[in-house]
Enzyme design. Structure first.
Site, PDB file in Angstrom:
ATOM      1  N   ARG A  55       0.865  -1.185   0.000  1.00  0.00           N
ATOM      2  CA  ARG A  55       0.000   0.000   0.000  1.00  0.00           C
ATOM      3  C   ARG A  55       0.897   1.230   0.000  1.00  0.00           C
ATOM      4  O   ARG A  55       1.744   1.376   0.880  1.00  0.00           O
ATOM      5  CB  ARG A  55      -0.912   0.043   1.235  1.00  0.00           C
ATOM      6  CG  ARG A  55      -1.842  -1.152   1.386  1.00  0.00           C
ATOM      7  CD  ARG A  55      -2.811  -0.931   2.549  1.00  0.00           C
ATOM      8  NE  ARG A  55      -3.428  -2.167   2.982  1.00  0.00           N
ATOM      9  CZ  ARG A  55      -4.507  -2.711   2.424  1.00  0.00           C
ATOM     10  NH1 ARG A  55      -5.066  -2.110   1.385  1.00  0.00           N
ATOM     11  NH2 ARG A  55      -5.019  -3.831   2.882  1.00  0.00           N
ATOM     12  N   HIS A  72       3.284  -9.525   0.957  1.00  0.00           N
ATOM     13  CA  HIS A  72       2.958  -8.562   2.010  1.00  0.00           C
ATOM     14  C   HIS A  72       4.206  -8.056   2.726  1.00  0.00           C
ATOM     15  O   HIS A  72       4.121  -7.205   3.607  1.00  0.00           O
ATOM     16  CB  HIS A  72       1.998  -9.225   3.014  1.00  0.00           C
ATOM     17  CG  HIS A  72       1.433  -8.308   4.044  1.00  0.00           C
ATOM     18  ND1 HIS A  72       1.819  -8.346   5.370  1.00  0.00           N
ATOM     19  CD2 HIS A  72       0.517  -7.316   3.960  1.00  0.00           C
ATOM     20  CE1 HIS A  72       1.148  -7.427   6.055  1.00  0.00           C
ATOM     21  NE2 HIS A  72       0.365  -6.787   5.234  1.00  0.00           N
ATOM     22  N   ARG A  94      -3.196  -6.034  19.265  1.00  0.00           N
ATOM     23  CA  ARG A  94      -4.115  -4.909  19.108  1.00  0.00           C
ATOM     24  C   ARG A  94      -5.529  -5.333  18.757  1.00  0.00           C
ATOM     25  O   ARG A  94      -6.501  -4.845  19.311  1.00  0.00           O
ATOM     26  CB  ARG A  94      -3.600  -3.968  18.012  1.00  0.00           C
ATOM     27  CG  ARG A  94      -4.457  -2.725  17.828  1.00  0.00           C
ATOM     28  CD  ARG A  94      -4.273  -2.127  16.453  1.00  0.00           C
ATOM     29  NE  ARG A  94      -4.966  -2.879  15.420  1.00  0.00           N
ATOM     30  CZ  ARG A  94      -4.513  -3.041  14.184  1.00  0.00           C
ATOM     31  NH1 ARG A  94      -3.352  -2.561  13.837  1.00  0.00           N
ATOM     32  NH2 ARG A  94      -5.209  -3.724  13.306  1.00  0.00           N
ATOM     33  N   ARG A 120      -6.222  -5.483  -0.687  1.00  0.00           N
ATOM     34  CA  ARG A 120      -7.650  -5.210  -0.701  1.00  0.00           C
ATOM     35  C   ARG A 120      -7.977  -3.733  -0.492  1.00  0.00           C
ATOM     36  O   ARG A 120      -7.489  -3.089   0.418  1.00  0.00           O
ATOM     37  CB  ARG A 120      -8.353  -6.047   0.371  1.00  0.00           C
ATOM     38  CG  ARG A 120      -9.852  -6.205   0.102  1.00  0.00           C
ATOM     39  CD  ARG A 120     -10.539  -6.898   1.258  1.00  0.00           C
ATOM     40  NE  ARG A 120      -9.981  -8.181   1.584  1.00  0.00           N
ATOM     41  CZ  ARG A 120     -10.375  -9.342   1.041  1.00  0.00           C
ATOM     42  NH1 ARG A 120     -11.310  -9.353   0.124  1.00  0.00           N
ATOM     43  NH2 ARG A 120      -9.829 -10.470   1.423  1.00  0.00           N
ATOM     44  N   TYR A 151       0.350   5.320  11.892  1.00  0.00           N
ATOM     45  CA  TYR A 151       0.543   3.951  12.376  1.00  0.00           C
ATOM     46  C   TYR A 151       1.884   3.858  13.106  1.00  0.00           C
ATOM     47  O   TYR A 151       2.862   4.492  12.714  1.00  0.00           O
ATOM     48  CB  TYR A 151       0.571   2.950  11.223  1.00  0.00           C
ATOM     49  CG  TYR A 151      -0.692   2.798  10.424  1.00  0.00           C
ATOM     50  CD1 TYR A 151      -1.821   3.576  10.659  1.00  0.00           C
ATOM     51  CD2 TYR A 151      -0.770   1.856   9.397  1.00  0.00           C
ATOM     52  CE1 TYR A 151      -2.976   3.429   9.911  1.00  0.00           C
ATOM     53  CE2 TYR A 151      -1.920   1.694   8.636  1.00  0.00           C
ATOM     54  CZ  TYR A 151      -3.015   2.489   8.892  1.00  0.00           C
ATOM     55  OH  TYR A 151      -4.159   2.340   8.142  1.00  0.00           O
TER      56      TYR A 151
END
Length: 720
Positions: free
Chosen positions: A378, A438, A567, A408, A471
């Site tokens: 991403r 990933h 988390r 996605r 993040y």
């Protein structure tokens, strides 16, 4: 552990755990310690999370109900229908709580100068203003439809808000009129200010208010705002079986198909008649259980647009913070030279991503750099990372990029970037068949005379400048040749269309991650069985992999002390006597999204520390290419243990899970510790200390930046 009773005591269903996580997000909107407008944001995030949950997880479960064979949850043995039933029941409990929080916050914000004007109690002046606005700005742009034998039911877009009206008919059957509540008009409509107050209504509410003016030839019996949520769970591999054309073109076609998938949820702004509900359910092939009444706005994304109207109201927001340049970085020197000297760790969002961007730009222009290889999952809309890669390719570097088109909801963005990269001359690979890529891996290769030098970066988060401010993630940069060699093997395997079968230092999923993690846990089990202290510290986003869960249970039973920060989804219950009594699990939900993954095994000299792109989820360990790197530098090891220790002491934003799977705030018996705030304070303090340190002479800085010139002067000295 095979009995039903043991399963219920030890495991939590994945979907239940996710709903618990989103409930913790909703709790942030109820926390009085959080500034008012930030609380409103958390409601919006809660809703956005829930939308995606229905599109993906509920969509997947719905697909499972259509299969002939029953599909059981591996932990709790629940069937898909049982899980859906549970989801519907719990979502129905959360929605009134969300509505109550929204109503309470809007009332408080009204006192602060922001008012969502109620349409059922408009003043005469406001009514006339809105009536005129509707007639001139909205009504001419609407396209009303009445559904009958001549006019079939139109296609309704996923998550778009519509106004539905039930119109009187001679037969008594339901006759429906529909208007899209979005179009070439703004969603937020601002009314004239009163006493400096920002006042607004939403376009869908305004259309609903005056909808009789549109259907003025008909008797409107009832009206409601509604939207549908469509299944977005496309199995890309299944869909690609018969594809014999360009993979990227095929993905674009799949995105079009996703927009038309089966509805899995119907949301209504209010209760409507049984007849209208049945009519809508029949058309969308939904059961009554899939219909939800939500008195909040059906889409809360407008909240973020209101922020600009509240300038000067600092008390409504979190205190502004800015990522700091890591104290170990000298901005006046080459990033490559600094990484050659020692390993460097960045901790986002406390540290700025700018030095990493500088590294990429430097590599693009460095004559000694021959190639740049990177995995992209991403990236930001206006990506400086992409621009640096394009610059490198245009400068003649060999640039190889693995772009995961199946990330996605980022597919379109990645497709667009992949086209630009290819046009610039980059070698682009679109993942692997059967596996998503990933990993967060960068390999810069330099040729120094007859020697090859690797600069390797391994991270826990995406190469995304925007999320690097939102993040928490870790990013390691090193010239360790062994790690660089392993990274080269990863890229060579990817571009040969295969997965890594063996690696020495890096843990690489799908084949060289889970077995190595199990081996590390087994070592701690062996030490515990010998009566020696044994410890495992883990931080991740989600824990669902049953094999790893069961191995952690085995370690707990052997006496290994395990502390975990998870988390989100956590399918393991801690503190269960005879099973998980040596396991502690907590979750931090706060201002920033906890996203870093840290794995620590052992104590003292035998302690091993890793950071990773992977969670302990089956999809990560078995169906993705993931990379975890060991941390060898003692100073960075100490730094990671320090920040992990702070997070595990958090007693402000941390919730602790008990043996029943219930999360409650950690008891605040000592001084409050908000880990995210503390880590930001430390970053600011380190930056301030660096700023106040005595600076070396300018000549010395220049010598370090130009080591060849420095050594020439040294040689001249010796030849005098």
């Amino acid at each position: 552990m095979s009995g039903k009773g043991d399963r219920e005591r030890i495991y939590t269903n994945r979907e239940l755990s996710w709903l618990q996580f989103n409930e913790r997000v909703l709790e942030e909107s109820e926390d009085r310690r959080v500034p008012l407008f930030e609380r409103l944001r958390f409601i919006s995030i809660f809703q956005s999370n829930l939308d995606e949950f229905f599109m993906v997880r509920v969509g997947s479960l719905y697909d499972q109900t259509l299969l002939k064979e029953k599909v059981l949850d591996s932990k709790t043995q629940m069937t898909a229908p049982e899980q859906l039933q549970y989801i519907y029941q719990n979502v129905r409990k959360l929605l009134p709580r969300k509505a109550k929080s929204y109503e309470s916050l809007m009332a408080k914000l009204n006192d602060q100068g922001l008012e969502q004007v109620p349409l059922n109690s408009l003043s005469a002046q406001d009514f006339e203003f809105l009536k005129l606005y509707f007639e001139k700005e909205i009504a001419p742009l609407t396209s009303p439809q009445i559904i009958d034998k001549r006019q079939p039911f139109p296609f309704l877009k996923n998550k778009e808000i519509y106004v539905g009206v039930r119109i009187a008919s001679k037969s008594g059957a339901v006759r429906l009129g529909i208007i899209s509540a979005s179009g070439h008009f703004g969603r937020i409509i601002y009314l004239p200010s009163q006493n400096g107050k920002v006042r607004f209504v939403l376009a869908e509410d305004l259309i609903c208010l005056f909808v009789e003016k549109i259907f003025n030839r008909h008797e409107v019996l009832e009206k409601v705002l509604f939207r549908i949520t469509r299944n977005a769970d496309i199995d890309v591999e299944d869909e690609m079986v018969d594809v014999d054309f360009d993979y990227r073109d095929a993905m674009e076609e799949l995105l079009k198909k996703r927009r038309k998938l089966t509805p899995v949820r119907l949301e209504l702004s209010d209760e409507v008649s049984h007849e209208l509900t049945e009519y809508l359910c029949d058309h969308f092939t939904l059961s009554r259980e899939q219909v939800f009444v939500d008195t909040c706005p059906l889409d809360l994304s407008f909240v973020f647009a209101l922020e600009g109207k509240l300038k000067g109201k600092a008390e409504l927001f979190f205190s502004p913070v800015a990522p700091q340049i890591a104290a170990c970085i000298d901005e006046k020197r080459s990033m490559i030279a600094q990484i050659v000297e020692k390993d460097i760790l960045f901790h986002y969002p406390y540290h700025s991503i700018k030095p990493f961007i500088s590294l990429l730009n430097e590599a693009a222009n460095d004559p000694e750099v021959v190639s740049v290889k990177i995995t992209l999952y991403r990236v930001a809309k206006d990506s400086k990372v992409i621009n640096a890669l394009i610059n490198a390719a245009e400068n003649g570097k060999e640039v190889s990029v693995v772009v995961e088109l199946r990330a996605r909801f980022d597919e379109e963005n990645n497709i667009d970037w992949s086209k630009r990269l290819e046009e610039a001359g980059c070698h682009v690979l679109y993942g692997l068949p059967g596996y998503k890529v990933h990993s967060k891996l960068l390999l810069i290769t330099r040729k120094l005379g007859n020697k090859i030098q690797y600069i390797t970066q391994i991270g826990t988060g995406n190469y995304n400048e925007k999320t690097a401010q939102l993040y928490t993630d870790l990013s390691l940069m090193t010239t360790n040749p062994a790690i660089g060699t392993d990274a080269s093997v990863v890229f060579n395997s990817l571009f040969m269309g295969s997965v890594v079968e063996s690696s020495t230092h890096l843990l690489v999923a799908p084949l060289c991650f889970k077995p190595r993690i199990i081996g590390l846990i087994d070592k701690e089990i062996a030490f515990a069985q010998q009566g020696e202290p044994a410890q495992i510290l883990l931080k991740m986003n989600s824990l669902t992999d049953k094999v790893l869960i069961d191995k952690l249970i085995e370690a707990s039973r052997a006496g290994v002390h395990i502390k975990m920060l998870v988390r989100g989804i956590c399918c393991l219950k801690p503190g269960v006597p005879s099973f998980t009594e040596n396991i502690e699990i907590s979750s931090i939900v706060g201002r920033f999204l906890e996203h870093s993954r840290i794995f620590v095994f052992g104590l003292g000299e035998r302690q091993k520390i890793y950071i990773s792109s992977a969670d302990f989820m089956t999809r990560n360990t078995e169906r993705r290419v993931e990379v975890a790197t060991p941390i060898y530098d003692p100073a960075i090891q100490k730094e990671i243990l320090h920040l992990l220790g702070i997070m595990m002491k958090d007693n402000v934003k941390a919730r602790v899970q008990d043996m029943y799977g219930i999360y409650t705030y950690r008891k605040n018996e000592e001084e409050p510790v908000n880990a995210q705030e503390m880590l930001y304070r430390e970053a600011y303090a380190a930056a301030e200390q660096k700023k106040n340190m005595p600076q070396p002479p300018k000549a010395l800085i220049q010598e370090k930046r130009n080591p060849h010139g420095f050594w020439k002067r040294v040689m001249r000295f010796f030849h005098r």
